[in-house]
Design an enzyme around this catalytic site. Structure first.
Site, PDB file in Angstrom:
ATOM      1  N   THR A   1      -8.690  40.446   2.149  1.00  0.00           N
ATOM      2  CA  THR A   1      -8.633  41.906   2.009  1.00  0.00           C
ATOM      3  C   THR A   1     -10.066  42.403   1.797  1.00  0.00           C
ATOM      4  O   THR A   1     -10.405  42.901   0.710  1.00  0.00           O
ATOM      5  CB  THR A   1      -7.737  42.319   0.820  1.00  0.00           C
ATOM      6  OG1 THR A   1      -8.098  41.519  -0.331  1.00  0.00           O
ATOM      7  CG2 THR A   1      -6.263  42.115   1.115  1.00  0.00           C
TER       8      THR A   1
ATOM      9  N   ASN B   1     -10.576  41.792 -12.815  1.00  0.00           N
ATOM     10  CA  ASN B   1     -11.831  41.475 -12.113  1.00  0.00           C
ATOM     11  C   ASN B   1     -12.925  42.491 -12.416  1.00  0.00           C
ATOM     12  O   ASN B   1     -14.089  42.128 -12.607  1.00  0.00           O
ATOM     13  CB  ASN B   1     -11.596  41.406 -10.597  1.00  0.00           C
ATOM     14  CG  ASN B   1     -11.265  39.989 -10.171  1.00  0.00           C
ATOM     15  OD1 ASN B   1     -11.049  39.125 -11.025  1.00  0.00           O
ATOM     16  ND2 ASN B   1     -11.231  39.734  -8.882  1.00  0.00           N
TER      17      ASN B   1
ATOM     18  N   CYS C   1     -14.968  38.145  -4.457  1.00  0.00           N
ATOM     19  CA  CYS C   1     -14.018  38.973  -5.225  1.00  0.00           C
ATOM     20  C   CYS C   1     -14.660  40.137  -5.977  1.00  0.00           C
ATOM     21  O   CYS C   1     -14.342  41.294  -5.686  1.00  0.00           O
ATOM     22  CB  CYS C   1     -13.231  38.100  -6.185  1.00  0.00           C
ATOM     23  SG  CYS C   1     -12.114  36.998  -5.320  1.00  0.00           S
TER      24      CYS C   1
HETATM   25  N1  LIG Z   1     -11.595  33.462  -3.087  1.00  0.00           N
HETATM   26  C1  LIG Z   1     -11.257  33.678  -4.351  1.00  0.00           C
HETATM   27  O1  LIG Z   1     -11.886  33.155  -5.285  1.00  0.00           O
HETATM   28  C2  LIG Z   1     -10.079  34.549  -4.680  1.00  0.00           C
HETATM   29  C3  LIG Z   1      -9.533  34.511  -5.961  1.00  0.00           C
HETATM   30  C4  LIG Z   1      -8.444  35.314  -6.247  1.00  0.00           C
HETATM   31  C5  LIG Z   1      -7.934  36.164  -5.274  1.00  0.00           C
HETATM   32  N2  LIG Z   1      -8.497  36.210  -4.042  1.00  0.00           N
HETATM   33  C6  LIG Z   1      -7.911  37.089  -3.033  1.00  0.00           C
HETATM   34  O2  LIG Z   1      -7.104  36.289  -2.153  1.00  0.00           O
HETATM   35  C7  LIG Z   1      -7.180  36.809  -0.812  1.00  0.00           C
HETATM   36  C8  LIG Z   1      -7.658  35.718   0.126  1.00  0.00           C
HETATM   37  O3  LIG Z   1      -8.969  35.369  -0.225  1.00  0.00           O
HETATM   38  P1  LIG Z   1      -9.684  34.062   0.356  1.00  0.00           P
HETATM   39  O4  LIG Z   1     -10.991  33.952  -0.320  1.00  0.00           O
HETATM   40  O5  LIG Z   1      -8.741  32.933   0.327  1.00  0.00           O
HETATM   41  O6  LIG Z   1      -9.900  34.542   1.875  1.00  0.00           O
HETATM   42  P2  LIG Z   1     -10.395  33.663   3.121  1.00  0.00           P
HETATM   43  O7  LIG Z   1     -11.153  34.589   3.976  1.00  0.00           O
HETATM   44  O8  LIG Z   1     -11.030  32.402   2.636  1.00  0.00           O
HETATM   45  O9  LIG Z   1      -9.027  33.249   3.859  1.00  0.00           O
HETATM   46  C9  LIG Z   1      -8.177  34.144   4.506  1.00  0.00           C
HETATM   47  C10 LIG Z   1      -7.492  33.386   5.618  1.00  0.00           C
HETATM   48  O10 LIG Z   1      -6.474  34.219   6.185  1.00  0.00           O
HETATM   49  C11 LIG Z   1      -6.410  33.937   7.579  1.00  0.00           C
HETATM   50  N3  LIG Z   1      -5.683  35.012   8.280  1.00  0.00           N
HETATM   51  C12 LIG Z   1      -6.064  36.276   8.535  1.00  0.00           C
HETATM   52  N4  LIG Z   1      -5.101  36.926   9.189  1.00  0.00           N
HETATM   53  C13 LIG Z   1      -4.078  36.073   9.337  1.00  0.00           C
HETATM   54  C14 LIG Z   1      -2.772  36.159   9.944  1.00  0.00           C
HETATM   55  N5  LIG Z   1      -2.343  37.279  10.505  1.00  0.00           N
HETATM   56  N6  LIG Z   1      -1.992  35.064   9.917  1.00  0.00           N
HETATM   57  C15 LIG Z   1      -2.405  33.921   9.344  1.00  0.00           C
HETATM   58  N7  LIG Z   1      -3.625  33.786   8.763  1.00  0.00           N
HETATM   59  C16 LIG Z   1      -4.434  34.826   8.760  1.00  0.00           C
HETATM   60  C17 LIG Z   1      -7.862  33.803   7.978  1.00  0.00           C
HETATM   61  O11 LIG Z   1      -8.015  33.129   9.206  1.00  0.00           O
HETATM   62  C18 LIG Z   1      -8.425  33.017   6.779  1.00  0.00           C
HETATM   63  O12 LIG Z   1      -8.345  31.623   7.010  1.00  0.00           O
HETATM   64  C19 LIG Z   1      -8.090  38.020  -0.886  1.00  0.00           C
HETATM   65  O13 LIG Z   1      -7.325  39.181  -1.071  1.00  0.00           O
HETATM   66  C20 LIG Z   1      -8.916  37.751  -2.124  1.00  0.00           C
HETATM   67  O14 LIG Z   1      -9.393  38.936  -2.727  1.00  0.00           O
HETATM   68  C21 LIG Z   1      -9.545  35.404  -3.719  1.00  0.00           C
END
Ligand SMILES: NC(=O)c1ccc[n+]([C@@H]2O[C@H](COP(=O)([O-])OP(=O)(O)OC[C@H]3O[C@@H](n4cnc5c(N)ncnc54)[C@H](O)[C@@H]3O)[C@@H](O)[C@H]2O)c1
Length: 441
Positions: free
Chosen positions: A86, A211, A263
């Site tokens: 996001t 956060n 984040c």
């Molecule tokens: N990274 C962190 O430390 C963390 C911690 C807590 C919450 N979050 C939240 O979790 C969410 C994900 O973060 P992240 O860091 O894992 O992101 P990321 O970018 O590492 O991973 C997202 C994945 O989603 C896939 N994707 C996108 N559209 C898709 C679809 N239609 N179908 C299937 N897969 C699809 C992408 O290819 C990618 O691999 C975000 O909202 C983030 O704010 C992240």
């Protein structure tokens, strides 16, 4: 219990793997075929301590699968996690296009009761939005529940955080959905992890409020450190004594070059945007965002002060080669998203510096950002060779015990900007370094 996790990034891959470790049958889905192919070959696309062995064990035992086929994943599983990105849009709002796309795909393939769990960090109202998208497409043909279950893991400690969370937040509208979520997290329940059961909107708000508060806490101690530099106080002692107060707690009181990562920067902006759309000016969060940007630039000013150059002048650093240790936004991750190193290195390059750099894990991702504007090195010592100044930007453990006498022999000039405060100022000065850090000058 059969679970699908859509989005196999930092959060989705850790969630899916750890749930499989707890005995569930998990299908991780991603649209990125390269990523899924890699995972199916046993290659892990991200660096996260402890994750590889969990993935290997659970794929071998048949509890964990990777696929690009969302259609089968929706049909064959009761619980479907949405864990897609996001990212921030230009105006600071959260870009929900990936969440919307998954909601549509779920609606297109739903074949019975499902619990659709939003694990991505999303603005208040997104749970209802997902519900609306699915209802519009399915025309109420199938019963389903939407749940908000925000994730609080920290990159670099994600497996441990997922396995032993401080709390599990479940925002739901039906008792059936809550019962199923408790079943998903039954191992945590047995381990007495606290559960907060609430409505969807409150769960969504909890994540942003948490956060933004952490970002604010870091920013606060950064400003205290800046003031310590001016008044001759030691921020470490200040932070330590502050942290002894149970109302404050010692965590997140480590000054440095500003927060980064995937984040805090986007979540603070998103919270500020959410407030604005409701006609509320969230001044504290707005200021946190501004001050954090300034903190990164303050580090360039600090390096200038150390070297005795006016950092604001054009080409201020043209006569200097700087060796940067650490590029990731924090240790134990390869994540470069919004890393303070990006702003700091770009600013130094803009002002004429030559940059040599090394990071134990994030080099591949760093190359995508800096290209050939930076000279990448094999290790700490190659980075230090012939430089005027060494700059520590990420506190990787391996940087904590550098052989400073060796450094002394190979560096051109003995300037050390320790922007993570990992060395003792007096000791560095006694070795012969001209030394600066954050809040201890
Ligand atoms: N990274 C962190 O430390 C963390 C911690 C807590 C919450 N979050 C939240 O979790 C969410 C994900 O973060 P992240 O860091 O894992 O992101 P990321 O970018 O590492 O991973 C997202 C994945 O989603 C896939 N994707 C996108 N559209 C898709 C679809 N239609 N179908 C299937 N897969 C699809 C992408 O290819 C990618 O691999 C975000 O909202 C983030 O704010 C992240």
């Amino acid at each position: 219990m059969r679970v699908a996790v859509v989005g196999t990034g930092y959060v989705g891959l850790v969630t899916g793997s750890c749930l499989a470790e707890f005995g569930m049958h998990v299908t991780c889905v991603d649209i990125d075929k390269t990523k899924i192919d890699k995972l199916n070959k046993g290659q892990i696309p991200i660096y996260e301590p402890g994750l590889e062995s969990i993935i290997n064990r659970n794929t071998r035992d048949g509890r964990l699968k990777f696929t690009t086929d969302i259609s089968e994943s929706v049909k064959n599983n009761l619980v479907i996690f949405i864990a897609v990105g996001t990212p921030a849009r230009e105006d600071g709002s959260a870009d929900l296009q990936y969440v919307d796309a998954v909601a549509k795909q779920i609606a297109d393939n739903i074949n019975g009761y499902k619990v659709i769990v939003d694990k991505s960090t999303v603005p208040v109202g997104t749970g209802q939005r997902v519900k609306g998208i699915i209802k519009d497409i399915t025309k109420n043909k199938f019963k389903f529940d939407v749940v908000s279950n925000p994730e609080f893991l920290r990159e670099g400690a994600a497996v441990n955080d997922f396995m032993r969370p401080d709390r599990i937040v479940i925002g739901a509208e039906s008792e059936e959905a809550v019962a199923i979520m408790k079943d998903v997290y039954s191992a945590h329940y047995l381990n007495e992890a606290p559960f907060v059961i609430t409505n969807i909107e409150t769960a969504e708000m909890i994540k942003y409020a948490s956060n933004a508060f952490l970002a604010l806490k870091i920013t606060y101690i950064n400003e205290v450190a800046n003031l310590c530099d001016l008044v001759g106080a030691d921020v470490h002692k200040v932070a330590k004594a502050m942290g002894m107060d149970g109302r404050i707690s010692p965590k997140f009181l480590h000054p440095g070059p500003g927060y980064g990562g995937s984040c805090f920067p986007k979540d603070t902006q998103a919270l500020s945007y959410i407030a604005k759309t409701y006609g509320y000016d969230f001044q504290l969060v707005n200021t946190t965002v501004e001050v954090n940007e300034l903190q990164k630039l303050k580090m360039v000013e600090k390096i200038g002060l150390l070297l005795g150059v006016d950092h604001s002048a054009q080409n201020a650093f043209k006569d200097y080669t700087l060796g940067i240790l650490g590029l990731a936004f924090k240790p134990n991750t390869d994540d470069m998203r919004e890393s303070p190193s990006i702003t700091i290195i770009n600013e130094l390059l803009e002002k004429g510096a030559r940059i040599k750099a090394f990071d134990p894990i994030a080099m591949e991702n760093a190359r995508k950002i800096f290209g050939n504007r930076v000279h990448y090195c094999q290790d700490e010592y190659e980075t230090a060779e012939g430089v005027n100044c060494l700059v520590i930007l990420t506190e990787w453990n391996q940087f904590r015990k550098l052989d400073m006498n060796k450094m002394k022999a190979i560096m051109k000039d003995l300037y050390l900007a320790d922007l993570r405060n990992i060395y003792e100022p007096e000791k560095m000065k006694s070795i012969g370094f001209k030394y600066t850090s954050v809040g201890r000058s």
